[in-house]
Scaffold this active site. Structure first.
Site, PDB file in Angstrom:
ATOM      1  N   GLU A 256      14.123   3.191  20.327  1.00 22.11           N
ATOM      2  CA  GLU A 256      14.971   2.620  21.384  1.00 22.11           C
ATOM      3  C   GLU A 256      14.199   1.576  22.191  1.00 22.11           C
ATOM      4  OE1 GLU A 256      18.029   5.603  23.143  1.00 22.11           O
ATOM      5  OE2 GLU A 256      16.134   6.686  22.904  1.00 22.11           O
TER       6      GLU A 256
ATOM      7  N   LYS B 290      24.895   3.246  28.121  1.00 24.45           N
ATOM      8  CA  LYS B 290      24.184   2.814  26.919  1.00 24.45           C
ATOM      9  C   LYS B 290      25.242   2.685  25.827  1.00 24.45           C
ATOM     10  CE  LYS B 290      20.109   4.476  25.882  1.00 24.45           C
ATOM     11  NZ  LYS B 290      18.966   5.276  25.375  1.00 24.45           N
TER      12      LYS B 290
END
Length: 128
Positions: free
Chosen positions: A22, A99
């Site tokens: 990520e 997100k």
């Protein structure tokens, strides 16, 4: 008197998350902010000095989103703190960070966290 400033669906590419990939790949985040302050002086004066510039709020959001963090809660806490430090006339901030591509099974629009905080103004806590 209650007045509000909103920044809606601010889309920013950033690198937050617990998983190492990520922090390398990154993803889009959508931020929504609700800010309570008195806007009636600006309503009468038409003067930027009598309000809070949402461009300044947007700049704080972008600056803090550049700083990698594991948790969106940490990012949101930093953003809220910075906004309050710059604009002491704010009585309340609510911030949601989404997100858009969380590394989880299934199809979804995103995973979100939301923090809200009231601030002391003139000896009393507003909005609680």
């Amino acid at each position: 008197m209650m007045s509000k400033i909103f920044l809606e669906d601010v889309k920013i590419y950033a690198y937050h998350g617990v998983l190492p990939e990520e922090n390398i790949i990154g993803t889009y985040y959508i931020l929504n902010a609700e800010i309570h302050t008195d806007l009636w002086d600006a309503a009468a004066s038409d003067d930027l000095n009598d309000t809070i510039s949402y461009a300044d709020i947007n700049e704080i959001i972008h600056d803090e989103m550049k700083i990698q963090s594991k948790l969106l809660e940490h990012v949101a806490g930093r953003i809220i703190t910075k906004i309050n430090e710059k604009f002491s006339q704010i009585s309340y901030i609510k911030l949601r960070i989404t997100k858009t591509s969380p590394p989880m099974k299934g199809e979804m629009k995103g995973a979100s966290i939301e923090l809200e905080k009231s601030f002391l103004l003139g000896g009393i806590i507003e909005n609680e």
